[in-house]
Design an enzyme around this catalytic site. Sequence first.
Site, short mmCIF file in Angstrom:
data_model
loop_
_atom_site.label_atom_id
_atom_site.label_comp_id
_atom_site.label_asym_id
_atom_site.label_seq_id
_atom_site.Cartn_x
_atom_site.Cartn_y
_atom_site.Cartn_z
CB THR A 167 -4.57 3.98 -22.22
OG1 THR A 167 -4.52 4.07 -23.47
CG2 THR A 167 -6.09 4.44 -21.87
CE LYS A 205 -7.36 2.26 -25.18
NZ LYS A 205 -8.25 3.34 -25.40
CE1 TYR A 233 -4.09 1.08 -0.31
CE2 TYR A 233 -4.38 -1.29 0.61
CZ TYR A 233 -4.95 -0.26 -0.11
OH TYR A 233 -6.21 -0.12 -0.52
CG ASP A 242 -8.15 10.49 -24.20
OD1 ASP A 242 -6.90 9.88 -24.19
OD2 ASP A 242 -8.91 10.25 -23.86
NE ARG A 267 -7.05 -3.10 -19.63
CZ ARG A 267 -7.05 -3.48 -20.75
NH1 ARG A 267 -6.42 -4.58 -21.33
NH2 ARG A 267 -8.01 -2.77 -21.53
CD GLU A 294 -4.48 5.42 0.78
OE1 GLU A 294 -4.90 6.10 1.75
OE2 GLU A 294 -5.57 4.55 0.63
#
Length: 438
Positions: free
Chosen positions: A222, A225, A50, A196, A231, A52
Amino acid sequence: MGLSKTDPQVYKLIKEEEKRQREVLEMIPSENYASHAVMEALGTVLTNKYSEGYPKKRYYQGNRVIDEIEQLAIDRAKKLFGVPYVNVQALSGSPANTAVYFALLTPLKDKIMGLSMASGGHLTHGLALNISGRFYKSSLYELGKDGQLDYAAIEKQAVREKPKIIICGYTAFPRIIDFKKFGQIADKVGAFLMADISHITGLVVAGAHPSPVPYAHIITTTTHKTLRGPRGALIMVTEKGFKKDPDLGRKIDSAIIPGLQGGPHDNQTAAIAVALKEASAPAFKKYGHQIVKNSKALAKALIKYGFDLLSGGSDNHLILIDLQNKKANGAVAAFALEVANIVVNKNLVLNDPMPSFYPSGIRLGTPAITTRGMKEKEMTKIAGWYSQVIDKVKNEQLPQEKEARVEFMKSFRQKAAKNKKLLQIAHEVKALTQKFPV
Ligand SMILES: *Cc1c(COP(=O)(O)O)cnc(C)c1O
């Protein structure tokens, strides 16, 4: 213990999917084959942590290594794109876009202006059903009748609508985007320009498509692609962006956490770092240019077979075929192609008289088959298969009523799955894919 022992059921399914990806022509333009190194980074202990917060500013202890990994991903992205700020934590493209809106817009008051989905825009560019169109005001622009961007009309609309963010960069648009023009339009109306580039990032870093960096304030993309990573997503701010708002980076960081997300997926961050390294190698430049060469060759060959392409061709990685002149439907064609081991997606065409579940077109692209090493010669062969498959399904007329359509598709699927000609093509496709191992 290994997966095959712990959970043979899931293991078997993964192996089946691996086989499918190996044996078909994967021609969905948003898909690709990530490298072994990228996938190796994904399947590591980093998934246990974790973290954060941001490097050196965490809410949890034990982040020395994660800090280094995230900083490496940030630094590599900055260098590759030539931007002063990058956030690598957005879990995917849609959350990245949502974070930008959350950072800059007042809900129900400020407006965004993006391309409509029917014209090739993304859900997150202001569709009424998406958070981008429900929480914010949205004015959608459309392509011109020729399937091209109509910059004069876009400028007029921007002057009239006064959006706070103008979005360029698309999901189903086969041509070069003039980022400079978009920059001028945004400047004229005092809007932020958000590019984008999810679909074309790989082409941009390879120099096979112009870069938005000098003209946009914010760039989102992204990573899975044409960039060929895991991803994930990047949110970038340019020099121009910081000139307009020196606080832009902080606003985006805080829109991601605490605004929208909790802990980042550190294994994903590491895999993004790996993909960025791969994308900065000389071989990737060649790859990006070959994607475009292949797409152009495929478009040319498809036109020879009488296919009607949106805007008449392609100069990126993607092609949209309007099947109306072939008397074929997109949903029917996409299924028949899959039987023939060619995987595409059905897609709306400009002013489509059909609903989006049974649209009149298909969308295809060359990123994944180019990763396998295919070149112009293979594209000619592939175009021939498209022609044969569509020939088989033309005149398969969908009924008008909804219920009848469902029944029709059911019986069509059963029939197509046994069709000799389609199965023969499937066999030929498989033989070709064997020559180009993943
Ligand atoms: C794919 C895509 C996205 C979002 O991608 P997800 O990772 O599926 O959320 C955003 N914008 C554009 C233009 C895209 O093509």
